[in-house]
Write a protein that holds these residues in place. Structure first.
Motif, PDB file in Angstrom:
ATOM      1  N   GLU A 109       0.852  -1.190   0.000  1.00 58.85           N
ATOM      2  CA  GLU A 109       0.000   0.000   0.000  1.00 58.85           C
ATOM      3  C   GLU A 109       0.884   1.236   0.000  1.00 58.85           C
ATOM      4  O   GLU A 109       1.367   1.673   1.041  1.00 58.85           O
ATOM      5  CB  GLU A 109      -0.933  -0.001   1.212  1.00 58.85           C
ATOM      6  CG  GLU A 109      -1.961   1.125   1.172  1.00 58.85           C
ATOM      7  CD  GLU A 109      -2.925   1.073   2.340  1.00 58.85           C
ATOM      8  OE1 GLU A 109      -3.795   1.951   2.414  1.00 58.85           O
ATOM      9  OE2 GLU A 109      -2.782   0.170   3.182  1.00 58.85           O
ATOM     10  N   ALA A 110       1.105   1.782  -1.173  1.00 57.89           N
ATOM     11  CA  ALA A 110       1.977   2.941  -1.317  1.00 57.89           C
ATOM     12  C   ALA A 110       1.303   3.957  -2.230  1.00 57.89           C
ATOM     13  O   ALA A 110       0.666   3.585  -3.222  1.00 57.89           O
ATOM     14  CB  ALA A 110       3.328   2.536  -1.891  1.00 57.89           C
ATOM     15  N   TYR A 161       6.913   7.208  -2.213  1.00 57.37           N
ATOM     16  CA  TYR A 161       6.145   6.023  -1.848  1.00 57.37           C
ATOM     17  C   TYR A 161       5.613   6.240  -0.428  1.00 57.37           C
ATOM     18  O   TYR A 161       6.161   5.735   0.549  1.00 57.37           O
ATOM     19  CB  TYR A 161       7.018   4.765  -1.886  1.00 57.37           C
ATOM     20  CG  TYR A 161       7.140   4.114  -3.250  1.00 57.37           C
ATOM     21  CD1 TYR A 161       7.299   4.862  -4.410  1.00 57.37           C
ATOM     22  CD2 TYR A 161       7.107   2.728  -3.380  1.00 57.37           C
ATOM     23  CE1 TYR A 161       7.426   4.266  -5.646  1.00 57.37           C
ATOM     24  CE2 TYR A 161       7.230   2.112  -4.621  1.00 57.37           C
ATOM     25  CZ  TYR A 161       7.385   2.894  -5.751  1.00 57.37           C
ATOM     26  OH  TYR A 161       7.505   2.293  -6.990  1.00 57.37           O
ATOM     27  N   PHE A 162       4.545   7.009  -0.313  1.00 57.29           N
ATOM     28  CA  PHE A 162       3.945   7.240   0.996  1.00 57.29           C
ATOM     29  C   PHE A 162       3.036   6.068   1.347  1.00 57.29           C
ATOM     30  O   PHE A 162       2.311   5.554   0.493  1.00 57.29           O
ATOM     31  CB  PHE A 162       3.127   8.533   0.985  1.00 57.29           C
ATOM     32  CG  PHE A 162       3.944   9.763   0.700  1.00 57.29           C
ATOM     33  CD1 PHE A 162       4.925  10.188   1.577  1.00 57.29           C
ATOM     34  CD2 PHE A 162       3.730  10.491  -0.461  1.00 57.29           C
ATOM     35  CE1 PHE A 162       5.679  11.317   1.312  1.00 57.29           C
ATOM     36  CE2 PHE A 162       4.471  11.629  -0.735  1.00 57.29           C
ATOM     37  CZ  PHE A 162       5.454  12.044   0.151  1.00 57.29           C
ATOM     38  N   ASP A 163       3.054   5.666   2.620  1.00 57.20           N
ATOM     39  CA  ASP A 163       2.265   4.495   2.988  1.00 57.20           C
ATOM     40  C   ASP A 163       0.884   4.854   3.505  1.00 57.20           C
ATOM     41  O   ASP A 163       0.111   3.975   3.884  1.00 57.20           O
ATOM     42  CB  ASP A 163       3.000   3.606   4.005  1.00 57.20           C
ATOM     43  CG  ASP A 163       3.325   4.331   5.294  1.00 57.20           C
ATOM     44  OD1 ASP A 163       2.919   5.488   5.444  1.00 57.20           O
ATOM     45  OD2 ASP A 163       3.997   3.721   6.149  1.00 57.20           O
ATOM     46  N   ASP A 164       0.555   6.169   3.536  1.00 60.61           N
ATOM     47  CA  ASP A 164      -0.793   6.573   3.887  1.00 60.61           C
ATOM     48  C   ASP A 164      -1.137   7.843   3.130  1.00 60.61           C
ATOM     49  O   ASP A 164      -0.373   8.806   3.145  1.00 60.61           O
ATOM     50  CB  ASP A 164      -0.932   6.810   5.392  1.00 60.61           C
ATOM     51  CG  ASP A 164      -2.389   6.933   5.790  1.00 60.61           C
ATOM     52  OD1 ASP A 164      -3.011   7.964   5.457  1.00 60.61           O
ATOM     53  OD2 ASP A 164      -2.917   6.009   6.421  1.00 60.61           O
ATOM     54  N   ASP A 171       8.142   9.259   3.470  1.00 64.94           N
ATOM     55  CA  ASP A 171       8.387   8.554   2.214  1.00 64.94           C
ATOM     56  C   ASP A 171       9.215   7.315   2.524  1.00 64.94           C
ATOM     57  O   ASP A 171      10.366   7.409   2.972  1.00 64.94           O
ATOM     58  CB  ASP A 171       9.134   9.479   1.250  1.00 64.94           C
ATOM     59  CG  ASP A 171       9.388   8.856  -0.107  1.00 64.94           C
ATOM     60  OD1 ASP A 171       9.201   7.637  -0.256  1.00 64.94           O
ATOM     61  OD2 ASP A 171       9.802   9.591  -1.020  1.00 64.94           O
ATOM     62  N   ASN A 172       8.657   6.154   2.253  1.00 63.08           N
ATOM     63  CA  ASN A 172       9.327   4.904   2.610  1.00 63.08           C
ATOM     64  C   ASN A 172      10.555   4.595   1.759  1.00 63.08           C
ATOM     65  O   ASN A 172      11.297   3.661   2.062  1.00 63.08           O
ATOM     66  CB  ASN A 172       8.342   3.747   2.538  1.00 63.08           C
ATOM     67  CG  ASN A 172       7.308   3.825   3.642  1.00 63.08           C
ATOM     68  OD1 ASN A 172       7.610   4.249   4.750  1.00 63.08           O
ATOM     69  ND2 ASN A 172       6.088   3.433   3.341  1.00 63.08           N
TER      70      ASN A 172
END
Length: 451
Positions: A109-110, A161-164, A171-172
């Motif tokens: 989930e990104a 790539y944000f997870d929410d 940013d992951n």
């Protein structure tokens, strides 16, 4: 800043956005931040015994730095680094740098900067951009210098790539940020030719080639082990280069001097790397001799730990150096580096590398408060995913810390509420994580270099 994205830790330098609760996380009206006189450097320097006593000489610090490199593989001696590596070794470094994304076929989930879910096709394209098939035979690294504050990434892309979708500050793919004049070794380039896989003094990852200047070893060594240099002692320092642009440095950055003597109008002549067609072309810049810089590292004293930490007070929390700021572990690393102490970049590695430590395993809450008071000013207090710097005891005997805090939790009649605070602040050790555990009860150790 080691990523276990779903770890629930208050105020940590991990991806807390992954944990969502009802209602939606919000900034708290009531805060854990202490804002009275205890959030001033003078309060602590007045109460600190022998605050200006030098705790470690630079020679002793050099020995400690070698010791910490032996404890944490993330720290390297760049001057002694072997630029000749096998393709297999570099491949393993690239895969290891992917951290939680290693071996994954989808991004999970990104979300991108527009709040749209990252498609699996994009993730596969980014992974393919690592150009692993281009690694053959023996690799000879290239010497390079960072020319502007830039991001080091887990994968060769600038895309987020944000997870929410509601939390666009974490940013992951963000590993860390590198400041100008940082020396690196380029070990590989991405398939699209836009990124270089680099070894820095404290991290490995992908850096935009547009932020690097390739050079020879002689010029590179001027930045690895400068004889005369300025260290940035402000939280942030902007330097003008040739009157046409500026570059941003953060605390602990080392800027080589072109002359060891102070010039007219109380200015220093220093070198700042610039790139012309990707190749080093140094600029000589004038830097005013004020309290934002210091010739050589600051003396390692309790008062300097206090003063340096307080210069960040109120700054925004910056995950992995995002938002031109610091997260919990880069905050502590920058403070220590301003005195010449090179600790690892991530909190877990900092805890591993500390030369001396106090352990909290098996202690009651009361025993933990007694134990933490044994730590010296400037010690680092660790809990899973987070690190804080110990300031000492206030007038009532309460141990207080300063840290770059992301969030904390409150509980009202069984209802859990997450509060994003995202600031460098002073607090006590009572604030809670998502499991209603007070920070004092989550501490694993206190680490320090000298008492």
């Amino acid at each position: 800043m080691k990523r276990k994205i779903l770890t629930a830790v208050s105020g940590c330098c991990l991806g807390l956005c992954a944990m969502m609760f009802s209602p939606v996380p919000a900034f708290a009206a009531d805060t854990i931040a202490i804002t009275d006189q205890r959030a001033t450097p003078s309060y602590w320097t007045k109460h600190t015994i022998n605050g200006d006593k030098v705790l470690l000489t630079q020679q002793e610090i050099s020995t400690i730095n070698r010791t910490m490199r032996g404890k944490s593989k993330t720290l390297v001696d760049l001057a002694a680094y072997n630029i000749h590596q096998s393709a297999a070794a570099v491949k393993e470094m690239i895969l290891a740098a992917q951290q939680d994304y290693r071996g994954e076929e989808t991004p999970g989930e990104a979300y991108d900067a527009n709040g749209k879910q990252v498609p699996t096709a994009h993730f596969k394209q980014v992974k393919a951009n690592c150009n692993l098939e281009g690694l053959t035979g023996n690799i000879t690294g290239q010497y390079a210098l960072v020319t502007e504050r830039t991001n080091m990434r887990l994968l060769p892309t600038a895309d987020n790539y944000f997870d929410d979708v509601t939390c666009l500050h974490y940013d992951n793919l963000q590993a860390t940020a590198l400041d100008p004049a940082e020396p690196v070794i380029i070990l590989h380039t991405s398939k699209d030719g836009a990124f270089a896989f680099c070894q820095a003094r404290h991290y490995t990852g992908w850096v935009s080639l547009s932020a690097l200047a390739i050079t020879d070893r002689k010029h590179w060594q001027r930045y690895v082990n400068p004889k005369d240099f300025l260290v940035v002692t402000a939280n942030k320092k902007v330097v003008s280069v040739g009157g046409t642009c500026t570059v941003l440095f953060q605390m602990g950055s080392v800027i080589p001097l072109a002359s060891k003597k102070l010039q007219a109008h109380d200015t220093w002549l220093a070198y700042v790397p610039v790139a012309v067609n990707g190749v080093l072309s140094e600029a000589t810049v004038k830097i005013t001799d004020d309290d934002s810089v210091h010739k050589g590292f600051l003396p390692c004293t309790k008062n300097n730990f206090i003063k340096q930490s307080m210069k960040f007070l109120g700054d925004e929390y910056g995950w992995g150096g995002m938002d031109d700021s610091v997260d919990c572990s880069s905050f502590t690393a920058d403070i220590y580096r301003s005195m010449g102490i090179e600790i690892p970049r991530d909190a877990d590695q900092q805890e591993l590398a500390m030369p001396q430590s106090l352990k909290f395993d098996g202690l009651t809450t009361a025993q933990r408060f007694t134990k933490v008071k044994e730590a010296p000013v400037g010690a680092l207090l660790f809990k899973p995913g987070h690190v804080m710097m110990y300031l000492g005891q206030d007038a009532k005997g309460n141990p207080l810390v300063i840290h770059s805090a992301s969030s904390y939790f409150t509980f009202d009649k069984g209802k859990k509420q997450k509060h994003y605070i995202r600031k460098i602040l002073v607090s006590d050790l009572h604030y809670q994580n998502g499991k209603a555990v007070e920070t004092i009860d989550g501490l694993t150790s206190a680490g320090f270099c000298a008492k």
